[in-house]
Scaffold this motif. Structure first.
Motif, PDB file in Angstrom:
ATOM      1  N   ARG A   6       0.843  -1.097   0.055  1.00 39.05           N
ATOM      2  CA  ARG A   6       0.402   0.209  -0.064  1.00 39.05           C
ATOM      3  C   ARG A   6       0.174   1.514   0.496  1.00 39.05           C
ATOM      4  NH1 ARG A   6      -4.693  -0.036   4.585  1.00 39.05           N
ATOM      5  NH2 ARG A   6      -5.311  -1.331   3.010  1.00 39.05           N
ATOM      6  N   ALA A   7       2.469   1.180   0.666  1.00 37.59           N
ATOM      7  CA  ALA A   7       2.849   2.499   0.797  1.00 37.59           C
ATOM      8  C   ALA A   7       3.289   2.438  -0.181  1.00 37.59           C
ATOM      9  CB  ALA A   7       3.770   2.206   1.384  1.00 37.59           C
ATOM     10  N   GLU A   8       3.268   1.890  -1.501  1.00 37.34           N
ATOM     11  CA  GLU A   8       4.233   2.059  -3.055  1.00 37.34           C
ATOM     12  C   GLU A   8       3.371   2.661  -3.964  1.00 37.34           C
ATOM     13  OE1 GLU A   8       4.742  -0.280  -0.359  1.00 37.34           O
ATOM     14  OE2 GLU A   8       6.737   0.189   0.395  1.00 37.34           O
ATOM     15  N   GLY A   9       2.342   2.326  -3.415  1.00 38.52           N
ATOM     16  CA  GLY A   9       0.953   2.663  -4.221  1.00 38.52           C
ATOM     17  C   GLY A   9       0.550   1.721  -5.930  1.00 38.52           C
ATOM     18  N   LEU A  10       0.956  -0.408  -4.836  1.00 39.61           N
ATOM     19  CA  LEU A  10       1.022  -1.393  -5.877  1.00 39.61           C
ATOM     20  C   LEU A  10      -1.164  -1.195  -5.662  1.00 39.61           C
ATOM     21  CD1 LEU A  10       3.348  -3.726  -4.113  1.00 39.61           C
ATOM     22  CD2 LEU A  10       3.582  -2.341  -6.433  1.00 39.61           C
ATOM     23  N   SER A  11      -1.177  -1.753  -6.478  1.00 36.78           N
ATOM     24  CA  SER A  11      -2.466  -1.807  -7.113  1.00 36.78           C
ATOM     25  C   SER A  11      -2.924  -3.136  -6.447  1.00 36.78           C
ATOM     26  CB  SER A  11      -3.262  -1.804  -8.254  1.00 36.78           C
ATOM     27  OG  SER A  11      -2.581  -2.832  -9.267  1.00 36.78           O
ATOM     28  N   ALA A  12      -4.141  -4.240  -6.507  1.00 37.78           N
ATOM     29  CA  ALA A  12      -4.152  -4.850  -5.932  1.00 37.78           C
ATOM     30  C   ALA A  12      -3.715  -5.999  -6.981  1.00 37.78           C
ATOM     31  CB  ALA A  12      -6.240  -5.331  -5.758  1.00 37.78           C
ATOM     32  N   ARG A  13      -4.391  -5.984  -8.219  1.00 37.13           N
ATOM     33  CA  ARG A  13      -3.600  -7.044  -8.905  1.00 37.13           C
ATOM     34  C   ARG A  13      -2.084  -6.648  -9.273  1.00 37.13           C
ATOM     35  NH1 ARG A  13      -5.698 -10.596 -11.294  1.00 37.13           N
ATOM     36  NH2 ARG A  13      -7.206  -9.891 -12.668  1.00 37.13           N
ATOM     37  N   GLU A  14      -1.355  -5.870  -9.400  1.00 30.76           N
ATOM     38  CA  GLU A  14       0.300  -5.605  -9.033  1.00 30.76           C
ATOM     39  C   GLU A  14       0.026  -6.599  -7.600  1.00 30.76           C
ATOM     40  OE1 GLU A  14       1.443  -1.929 -11.440  1.00 30.76           O
ATOM     41  OE2 GLU A  14       0.929  -1.331  -8.714  1.00 30.76           O
ATOM     42  N   VAL A  15      -0.702  -6.666  -6.620  1.00 30.85           N
ATOM     43  CA  VAL A  15       0.168  -7.539  -5.025  1.00 30.85           C
ATOM     44  C   VAL A  15       0.057  -8.614  -5.732  1.00 30.85           C
ATOM     45  CG1 VAL A  15      -0.506  -7.946  -2.880  1.00 30.85           C
ATOM     46  CG2 VAL A  15      -0.780  -5.676  -3.959  1.00 30.85           C
ATOM     47  N   GLN A  16      -0.924  -8.839  -6.895  1.00 24.36           N
ATOM     48  CA  GLN A  16      -1.126 -10.350  -6.492  1.00 24.36           C
ATOM     49  C   GLN A  16      -0.594 -10.943  -7.707  1.00 24.36           C
ATOM     50  OE1 GLN A  16      -5.111 -10.215  -8.377  1.00 24.36           O
ATOM     51  NE2 GLN A  16      -5.789 -12.125  -7.187  1.00 24.36           N
ATOM     52  N   VAL A  17       0.095 -10.337  -8.307  1.00 19.78           N
ATOM     53  CA  VAL A  17       1.947 -10.578  -9.362  1.00 19.78           C
ATOM     54  C   VAL A  17       2.930 -10.835  -8.479  1.00 19.78           C
ATOM     55  CG1 VAL A  17       2.813  -9.919 -11.102  1.00 19.78           C
ATOM     56  CG2 VAL A  17       0.328  -9.700 -11.873  1.00 19.78           C
ATOM     57  N   VAL A  18       2.903  -9.963  -7.583  1.00 17.60           N
ATOM     58  CA  VAL A  18       4.092  -9.301  -7.084  1.00 17.60           C
ATOM     59  C   VAL A  18       4.110 -10.879  -6.373  1.00 17.60           C
ATOM     60  CG1 VAL A  18       5.462  -8.016  -5.005  1.00 17.60           C
ATOM     61  CG2 VAL A  18       4.270  -7.204  -7.299  1.00 17.60           C
ATOM     62  N   TYR A  26       2.241  -5.692 -15.959  1.00 22.45           N
ATOM     63  CA  TYR A  26       1.785  -5.278 -13.892  1.00 22.45           C
ATOM     64  C   TYR A  26       3.078  -5.826 -13.394  1.00 22.45           C
ATOM     65  CZ  TYR A  26      -3.301  -5.439 -14.260  1.00 22.45           C
ATOM     66  OH  TYR A  26      -4.930  -5.305 -14.859  1.00 22.45           O
ATOM     67  N   ILE A  27       4.207  -6.721 -13.779  1.00 21.91           N
ATOM     68  CA  ILE A  27       5.696  -6.875 -13.532  1.00 21.91           C
ATOM     69  C   ILE A  27       6.045  -5.730 -13.240  1.00 21.91           C
ATOM     70  CG2 ILE A  27       7.821  -7.824 -13.795  1.00 21.91           C
ATOM     71  CD1 ILE A  27       5.874  -9.944 -13.822  1.00 21.91           C
ATOM     72  N   ARG A  28       5.893  -4.817 -14.940  1.00 23.11           N
ATOM     73  CA  ARG A  28       6.669  -3.528 -14.882  1.00 23.11           C
ATOM     74  C   ARG A  28       6.312  -2.110 -14.359  1.00 23.11           C
ATOM     75  NH1 ARG A  28       6.792  -5.361 -20.600  1.00 23.11           N
ATOM     76  NH2 ARG A  28       4.688  -3.934 -20.877  1.00 23.11           N
ATOM     77  N   SER A  29       5.218  -2.059 -14.129  1.00 15.52           N
ATOM     78  CA  SER A  29       4.542  -1.188 -13.612  1.00 15.52           C
ATOM     79  C   SER A  29       4.964  -0.939 -11.961  1.00 15.52           C
ATOM     80  CB  SER A  29       3.242  -1.392 -13.928  1.00 15.52           C
ATOM     81  OG  SER A  29       2.743  -0.389 -12.835  1.00 15.52           O
ATOM     82  N   ALA A  30       4.843  -2.850 -11.719  1.00 18.44           N
ATOM     83  CA  ALA A  30       5.061  -2.792  -9.989  1.00 18.44           C
ATOM     84  C   ALA A  30       6.969  -2.971  -9.384  1.00 18.44           C
ATOM     85  CB  ALA A  30       5.275  -4.629  -9.516  1.00 18.44           C
ATOM     86  N   TYR A  31       7.626  -3.287 -10.487  1.00 21.13           N
ATOM     87  CA  TYR A  31       8.686  -2.690 -10.222  1.00 21.13           C
ATOM     88  C   TYR A  31       9.018  -0.731  -9.844  1.00 21.13           C
ATOM     89  CZ  TYR A  31      10.162  -8.185 -11.294  1.00 21.13           C
ATOM     90  OH  TYR A  31      10.379  -9.196 -11.158  1.00 21.13           O
ATOM     91  N   ARG A  32       8.616  -0.465 -10.890  1.00 21.69           N
ATOM     92  CA  ARG A  32       8.712   0.189 -10.910  1.00 21.69           C
ATOM     93  C   ARG A  32       8.161   1.653  -9.401  1.00 21.69           C
ATOM     94  NH1 ARG A  32       6.682   1.811 -14.941  1.00 21.69           N
ATOM     95  NH2 ARG A  32       3.885   2.494 -14.266  1.00 21.69           N
ATOM     96  N   LYS A  33       6.742   1.693  -8.988  1.00 14.73           N
ATOM     97  CA  LYS A  33       6.336   1.793  -7.825  1.00 14.73           C
ATOM     98  C   LYS A  33       7.966   0.998  -6.554  1.00 14.73           C
ATOM     99  CE  LYS A  33       2.144   2.327  -9.979  1.00 14.73           C
ATOM    100  NZ  LYS A  33       0.671   1.256  -9.627  1.00 14.73           N
ATOM    101  N   MET A  34       7.879  -0.266  -6.767  1.00 11.44           N
ATOM    102  CA  MET A  34       8.695  -0.383  -5.586  1.00 11.44           C
ATOM    103  C   MET A  34      10.094   0.057  -5.869  1.00 11.44           C
ATOM    104  SD  MET A  34       7.005  -4.146  -6.429  1.00 11.44           S
ATOM    105  CE  MET A  34       8.358  -5.500  -6.189  1.00 11.44           C
ATOM    106  N   GLY A  35      10.858   0.369  -6.901  1.00 11.67           N
ATOM    107  CA  GLY A  35      11.724   0.478  -7.380  1.00 11.67           C
ATOM    108  C   GLY A  35      13.260  -0.654  -7.593  1.00 11.67           C
ATOM    109  N   VAL A  36      12.603  -1.851  -7.882  1.00 12.04           N
ATOM    110  CA  VAL A  36      13.619  -2.108  -8.373  1.00 12.04           C
ATOM    111  C   VAL A  36      13.781  -2.842  -9.939  1.00 12.04           C
ATOM    112  CG1 VAL A  36      13.123  -3.176  -6.144  1.00 12.04           C
ATOM    113  CG2 VAL A  36      11.706  -4.356  -8.309  1.00 12.04           C
TER     114      VAL A  36
END
Length: 220
Positions: free
Chosen positions: A145-157, A183-193
């Motif tokens: 939540r703090a990184e702004g991941l969407s529900a689907r991005e949380v599922q993928v991660v 989804y992975i690219r978007s999540a990685y960007r928010k996670m900083g990885v």
């Protein structure tokens, strides 16, 4: 706590098979030196010279019968703190049933983990550090939540943390492989990885479940 315990450092062991979990917990313990001495990650450390506190990764209960945890609880004088995974409340519940003294989430911040270590060493696991006070609902809505991941991005991660490949994630979520990659690219960007190995480390430090099925992990 005896006079001898006041004069010497708190002896602590981290019991986990996951290197990333060990490194994360050890980095916190290192900041507590010289008041806390990290003995290592082997159960044999609990025999000689003995330990005061054991941080036990509940993921081990997913791979075995829990005999190592039973031994820690029944055969040592250590305060045993289960390190829980937010997505696996069932493992935390099993640790409680086996008699751990307290539970702390793997996603706990440094201050919270430090407080639990001090309380465990003092034989005073109470309040937020007690078994009764911990929320075992396993609500994954707070993950990312703090990184702004969407529900689907949380599922993928979460599935990456559990060792699934992109193809397996696509099948599980009924998505195209291109959607999974998006989804992975978007999540990685928010996670900083930037890689799957970095994402795995990030996931462990933020409370996502870690699979023991290492053969399925795919590095990008």
């Amino acid at each position: 706590m005896s006079l001898d315990q006041h004069l010497r450092p708190i002896r602590l062991a981290i019991v986990t098979e996951a290197d990333v979990v060990y490194r994360g917990l050890a980095s916190v313990v290192a900041e507590l030196a010289p008041r806390v001495e990290l003995l290592g990650r082997s159960l044999t450390q609990a025999i000689d010279p003995g330990i005061d506190v054991a941080l036990y990764d509940v993921a081990a209960l997913n791979r075995g019968e829990g005999k190592d945890l039973d031994w820690l609880v029944k055969e040592t004088h250590a305060a045993v703190v289960a390190v829980a995974r937010d997505l696996r409340p069932d493992l935390a519940a099993r640790a409680i049933d086996r008699g751990v003294d307290g539970v702390v989430s793997l996603s706990a911040d440094t201050a919270e983990l430090t407080d639990v270590i001090w309380a465990a060493a003092a034989g005073d696991l109470a309040g937020d550090a007690s078994v009764e006070a911990v929320d075992y609902t396993g609500n994954s809505a707070t993950l990312g939540r703090a990184e702004g991941l969407s529900a689907r991005e949380v599922q993928v991660v979460s599935m990456i943390a559990m060792g699934l490949s992109n193809e397996q994630i696509a099948r599980e979520l009924f998505l195209s492989i291109n959607s999974v990659k998006t989804y992975i690219r978007s999540a990685y960007r928010k996670m900083g990885v930037t890689s799957r190995s970095q994402a795995l480390t990030w996931s462990v430090h933020h409370g996502f479940a870690l699979s023991d099925n290492r053969g399925n992990r795919q590095l990008t």
